[in-house]
Each structure stands twice: as C-alpha cells, then as structure tokens.
Design a protein around this motif. Structure first.
Motif, PDB file in Angstrom:
ATOM      1  N   MET A  48       0.833  -1.201   0.000  1.00  0.00           N
ATOM      2  CA  MET A  48       0.000   0.000   0.000  1.00  0.00           C
ATOM      3  C   MET A  48       0.870   1.254   0.000  1.00  0.00           C
ATOM      4  O   MET A  48       1.762   1.398   0.841  1.00  0.00           O
ATOM      5  CB  MET A  48      -0.923   0.006   1.221  1.00  0.00           C
ATOM      6  N   SER A  49       0.605   2.141  -0.932  1.00  0.00           N
ATOM      7  CA  SER A  49       1.349   3.401  -1.014  1.00  0.00           C
ATOM      8  C   SER A  49       0.539   4.404  -1.820  1.00  0.00           C
ATOM      9  O   SER A  49       0.460   4.307  -3.050  1.00  0.00           O
ATOM     10  CB  SER A  49       2.718   3.203  -1.675  1.00  0.00           C
ATOM     11  N   THR A  50      -0.037   5.367  -1.134  1.00  0.00           N
ATOM     12  CA  THR A  50      -0.849   6.371  -1.830  1.00  0.00           C
ATOM     13  C   THR A  50       0.023   7.240  -2.720  1.00  0.00           C
ATOM     14  O   THR A  50      -0.405   7.645  -3.812  1.00  0.00           O
ATOM     15  CB  THR A  50      -1.609   7.229  -0.806  1.00  0.00           C
ATOM     16  N   LEU A  77      -6.328  10.419   0.542  1.00  0.00           N
ATOM     17  CA  LEU A  77      -6.676  11.180  -0.657  1.00  0.00           C
ATOM     18  C   LEU A  77      -7.681  12.268  -0.300  1.00  0.00           C
ATOM     19  O   LEU A  77      -8.656  12.010   0.403  1.00  0.00           O
ATOM     20  CB  LEU A  77      -7.261  10.252  -1.718  1.00  0.00           C
ATOM     21  N   SER A  78      -7.444  13.471  -0.797  1.00  0.00           N
ATOM     22  CA  SER A  78      -8.349  14.582  -0.523  1.00  0.00           C
ATOM     23  C   SER A  78      -9.596  14.482  -1.384  1.00  0.00           C
ATOM     24  O   SER A  78      -9.630  13.745  -2.387  1.00  0.00           O
ATOM     25  CB  SER A  78      -7.639  15.914  -0.809  1.00  0.00           C
ATOM     26  N   TRP A  97     -13.871   1.289  -9.812  1.00  0.00           N
ATOM     27  CA  TRP A  97     -12.976   1.053  -8.679  1.00  0.00           C
ATOM     28  C   TRP A  97     -12.757   2.337  -7.877  1.00  0.00           C
ATOM     29  O   TRP A  97     -12.636   2.282  -6.655  1.00  0.00           O
ATOM     30  CB  TRP A  97     -11.638   0.503  -9.172  1.00  0.00           C
ATOM     31  N   THR A  98     -12.693   3.483  -8.549  1.00  0.00           N
ATOM     32  CA  THR A  98     -12.532   4.747  -7.826  1.00  0.00           C
ATOM     33  C   THR A  98     -13.713   4.959  -6.882  1.00  0.00           C
ATOM     34  O   THR A  98     -13.545   5.365  -5.729  1.00  0.00           O
ATOM     35  CB  THR A  98     -12.414   5.931  -8.803  1.00  0.00           C
ATOM     36  N   SER A 106     -13.797   6.341   1.794  1.00  0.00           N
ATOM     37  CA  SER A 106     -13.209   7.590   2.272  1.00  0.00           C
ATOM     38  C   SER A 106     -14.070   8.201   3.374  1.00  0.00           C
ATOM     39  O   SER A 106     -15.299   8.128   3.324  1.00  0.00           O
ATOM     40  CB  SER A 106     -13.094   8.584   1.112  1.00  0.00           C
ATOM     41  N   PRO A 107     -13.444   8.833   4.371  1.00  0.00           N
ATOM     42  CA  PRO A 107     -14.233   9.578   5.367  1.00  0.00           C
ATOM     43  C   PRO A 107     -14.929  10.787   4.761  1.00  0.00           C
ATOM     44  O   PRO A 107     -15.775  11.401   5.403  1.00  0.00           O
ATOM     45  CB  PRO A 107     -13.186   9.990   6.409  1.00  0.00           C
TER      46      PRO A 107
END
Length: 221
Positions: A48-50, A77-78, A97-98, A106-107
């Motif tokens: 895992m690596s953003t 991710l913003s 997938w996005t 995402s929060p």
C-alpha cells in the motif's frame, strides 16, 4: 513496501498484456489487457502506497491507474483528488474502482456525494448515485427517500448509461431496504422499463429493478 518505480510497474503490466483480453476489455471501455488476478498479485507485492498510486494515476495508463487504485489508502486522498480521478479516467473499470474502493471507503464520502449529486458531469453524478445507494442500504438517516424517487422518476429513462445504471441501483435499493416505499419503487420500475431487456445469465439477478427487488426481498424471508 516495494522500491519499484512507476515506469518499472508499467513495464511489468505491459509484460502481462494479453491481446485477446484487451480486445474484450476495450469493448467494455477498458484499454488494457491485464488479467486482474495477476494485477492484484503485483499490487500485493508493491504494498500500500498512496504516493506511488498518485504517480501511477498521473501516467494516464489505464492498467497503471487500476494498479494505483489497488494500492491507494482512501483516507490519504483529498476530496479534490478523488473528484479529479472520477472526472479524468478513460476507463469504465477505473471509474467503478474509484467509486467502490476509494470514494465509498473515504471519510469524505458524504461530502463527495453532495458535491457530485447535481454536477454537470454525468460520471460525477453516477458516482453520487452509487454513494447514495450505499447510504440507502446502510445509513438512510437524513436522506429524503421520496425526493430521490421523484428525481429517479424524472430522470432515469433518459440518463446517460453509467448514470442510469447507478440511479437504477438506488431505485432497487430503496425498494429492497424500505418496505414502505417498495410499491412506489416497483411501480416506477415497471412504468419506465429501464434495463427490462438486459441479458441476464442463468442464476444471476436481473438489473431490472422490479425483478431485482422481488428477488432480494424473497431472500429476506
């Protein structure tokens, strides 16, 4: 985490290309021919690596973007980054997938849902409907379900295909998860006939909302 570079990752993906798979995928809006199980194995090896995911996304390569989505951490991710991803991908699967791997986890999911819900871009609206379906099923508090049905009734038949598919899912989910609105959801689906003729393999549930609702409600019993 792997020390692999983005060009090295793209080279590995290119080596996994199957021309026959690409032909099939391109018919469905995906310009790559990489077996997804092999892609997932590569993602696991990378870790895992953003930041690496951002590099892969920036290449514009469809397989690279899919790989990036497998290694990105949604929390890192913003909202603007996720928004840009939804708007810029050329791939049907990368859009899917996005939404499912990033936006839904995402929060910032509700912020994004509201941002996209009345957007001029049909792909953004499709993402909003997918996020709305998740709310309908799991956390409907605060949602105007009658208002959602009003909009679906007005817009479903003529919506662009990706948005139509996602909006139809919301219609079905309202009928499945909210018994008080089930009759209205069924009536809308029967009247509009969206996806009524969709070819459905044996032992699979039809995406036609009335059949979908009936099948899932029967399983609840």
């Amino acid at each position: 985490m792997s020390s692999m570079t983005a060009p090295e990752a793209l080279a590995e993906l290119a080596a996994l290309e199957d021309p026959k798979a690409r032909t099939v995928n391109e018919r469905h809006g995906d310009a790559h021919g990489v077996n997804l199980s092999k892609m997932r194995a590569l993602a696991k090896r990378i870790g895992m690596s953003t930041e690496f995911a951002r590099e892969l996304w920036a290449t514009g390569d469809v397989a690279g973007q899919l790989l990036g989505l497998l290694i990105a951490k949604p929390r890192e991710l913003s909202a603007d980054e996720i928004d840009q991803m939804v708007r810029t991908t050329r791939s049907a699967k990368a859009h899917d997938w996005t939404v499912n791997y990033i936006a839904k986890k995402s929060p910032l999911a509700e912020e994004l849902r509201l941002r996209w819900f009345h957007d001029a871009d049909a792909d953004a609206r499709a993402a909003a409907w997918s996020l709305t379906s998740a709310r309908v099923a799991k956390d409907p508090s605060g949602l105007d379900l009658d208002g959602l049905l009003d909009r679906i009734e007005r817009e479903l038949r003529d919506a662009p295909s990706r948005e139509q598919w996602a909006m139809n899912e919301t219609l079905a989910y309202i009928g499945i998860h909210h018994p008080a609105l089930r009759e209205r959801a069924l009536e809308i689906g029967e009247r509009l006939q969206v996806l009524a003729d969709y070819p459905t393999p044996p032992n699979c549930t039809s995406p036609f909302a009335p059949l979908w609702i009936a099948e899932m409600v029967s399983r609840q019993g």
